[in-house]
Design an enzyme around this catalytic site. Sequence first.
Site, PDB file in Angstrom:
ATOM      1  N   ASP A  41      -8.439  -1.625   4.716  1.00 49.69           N
ATOM      2  CA  ASP A  41      -8.519  -0.375   5.477  1.00 49.69           C
ATOM      3  C   ASP A  41      -8.269   0.866   4.618  1.00 49.69           C
ATOM      4  O   ASP A  41      -8.610   1.979   5.022  1.00 49.69           O
ATOM      5  CB  ASP A  41      -7.519  -0.393   6.634  1.00 49.69           C
ATOM      6  CG  ASP A  41      -6.077  -0.585   6.162  1.00 49.69           C
ATOM      7  OD1 ASP A  41      -5.864  -1.184   5.088  1.00 49.69           O
ATOM      8  OD2 ASP A  41      -5.161  -0.135   6.872  1.00 49.69           O
ATOM      9  N   ARG A  56     -13.430  -7.864  -1.629  1.00 51.04           N
ATOM     10  CA  ARG A  56     -12.821  -7.575  -0.316  1.00 51.04           C
ATOM     11  C   ARG A  56     -12.350  -6.108  -0.281  1.00 51.04           C
ATOM     12  O   ARG A  56     -11.709  -5.624  -1.190  1.00 51.04           O
ATOM     13  CB  ARG A  56     -11.635  -8.499  -0.086  1.00 51.04           C
ATOM     14  CG  ARG A  56     -10.867  -8.270   1.233  1.00 51.04           C
ATOM     15  CD  ARG A  56      -9.644  -7.398   1.035  1.00 51.04           C
ATOM     16  NE  ARG A  56      -8.826  -7.304   2.254  1.00 51.04           N
ATOM     17  CZ  ARG A  56      -7.780  -6.499   2.385  1.00 51.04           C
ATOM     18  NH1 ARG A  56      -7.406  -5.724   1.395  1.00 51.04           N
ATOM     19  NH2 ARG A  56      -7.100  -6.458   3.507  1.00 51.04           N
ATOM     20  N   VAL A  57     -12.682  -5.432   0.804  1.00 44.57           N
ATOM     21  CA  VAL A  57     -12.230  -4.057   1.000  1.00 44.57           C
ATOM     22  C   VAL A  57     -11.367  -4.031   2.256  1.00 44.57           C
ATOM     23  O   VAL A  57     -11.777  -4.545   3.300  1.00 44.57           O
ATOM     24  CB  VAL A  57     -13.432  -3.095   1.154  1.00 44.57           C
ATOM     25  CG1 VAL A  57     -12.950  -1.687   1.468  1.00 44.57           C
ATOM     26  CG2 VAL A  57     -14.278  -3.103  -0.119  1.00 44.57           C
ATOM     27  N   THR A 110       0.885  -1.169   0.000  1.00 47.02           N
ATOM     28  CA  THR A 110       0.000   0.000   0.000  1.00 47.02           C
ATOM     29  C   THR A 110       0.918   1.212   0.000  1.00 47.02           C
ATOM     30  O   THR A 110       2.067   1.112   0.422  1.00 47.02           O
ATOM     31  CB  THR A 110      -0.861   0.013   1.292  1.00 47.02           C
ATOM     32  OG1 THR A 110      -1.717  -1.120   1.299  1.00 47.02           O
ATOM     33  CG2 THR A 110      -1.700   1.273   1.444  1.00 47.02           C
TER      34      THR A 110
END
Length: 364
Positions: A237, A234-235, A206
């Site tokens: 943070d 899927r998500v 990320t």
Amino acid sequence: MVSRRMFLSSAALAPFVAGAAGPTATGGGGGQRPVVVGSSNGLRAAELALERMKAGADPLDAVIAGVNLVEDDPKDMSVGYGGIPNEEGVVQLDACVMHGPSGRAGAVAALEGIKNPSRVAKAVMETTDHILLVGPGARRFAEMNGFPVENLLTDKARKVWLYWKQNLSAKDKWLEPDPSKLDPEVQEFIRDYGRDPFRDPRSHGTIHLSACDGRGDLAGCTSTSGLFFKMPGRVGDSSLIGAGCFVDNGLGAAGSTGRGEANILVSGGHLIVERIRAGRSPKDACLDALRRIAETTKEKRLLDERGRPAFPISFYAVSKSGAYGMAAMWSHRPSGKPSQFAVADAQGARLENAAYLYEGKPTI
Ligand code: GLY
């Protein structure tokens, strides 16, 4: 060879002891404005964001410009174009932005075909009454706003995904490839990430940047292709304001990289800014969030033999005064390299060593 079942049953029940920041870690400092702090893959991004702020740009525009560098770069396989796809071979991107001066935020999740989800998140913030758009709705919104639709799956990411799929099960119809004849790009991926995507598939990546400009205005941006080979939809943070990113213009900005599920459960971005409100430095606030995760992670499959969270997760923060900080759960990355973070300020752009809770590297 220790099977997964044996590993789980032998995982120690011993309580964790959350250590202090490591002796060689810096993990933060400063107090000068403007300043940008972020994940180690964001060194050039932080540098660009600082340049933009020095030239008078709004801090959110500055961090988004920095993040776009990494979203556009196919060599970073954890963000934007070239990101590792989900289990069906489709790249789905998550991002969020938060702007201190206006107190507004925007986000997108499971966005397909648009390589700069951070810019779409900003458009959500600026042009809608909503905060978060997901999936096909986010894609339609991006197209309506003129974002080009592209194939985000590079050949290298496709090969890595195919290698993972071929190795998934001895009971399916895919034959496992000969390990001695692996494609050079798959070998390169395994070398760079320090993990074999089949044997150790739970890899993350990320980019996060938090910034404070010369006036003390704050902003943050987080962008990711998410957990490698995640379930479609899927998500993590990185789309969630309060978890992957949070800004209070009177206090500070914070964000995260690593295991999103762990961060969501403690609302890490918000927690860190509240710890800054309570008087903690950005670095200590980041360590507090890691301790909270260590205290609240109970599932044995996520703990090592000493009861410590076995996954990677890191937090980054900057305060309104320009103090900055970062802390990682582990002193080292899965590849064995030290955990580091990017910072850009009057002393230039550089990587600094992380503060951390535990010496060693994550094992899942
Ligand atoms: N922190 C990125 C993710 O979990 O998707």
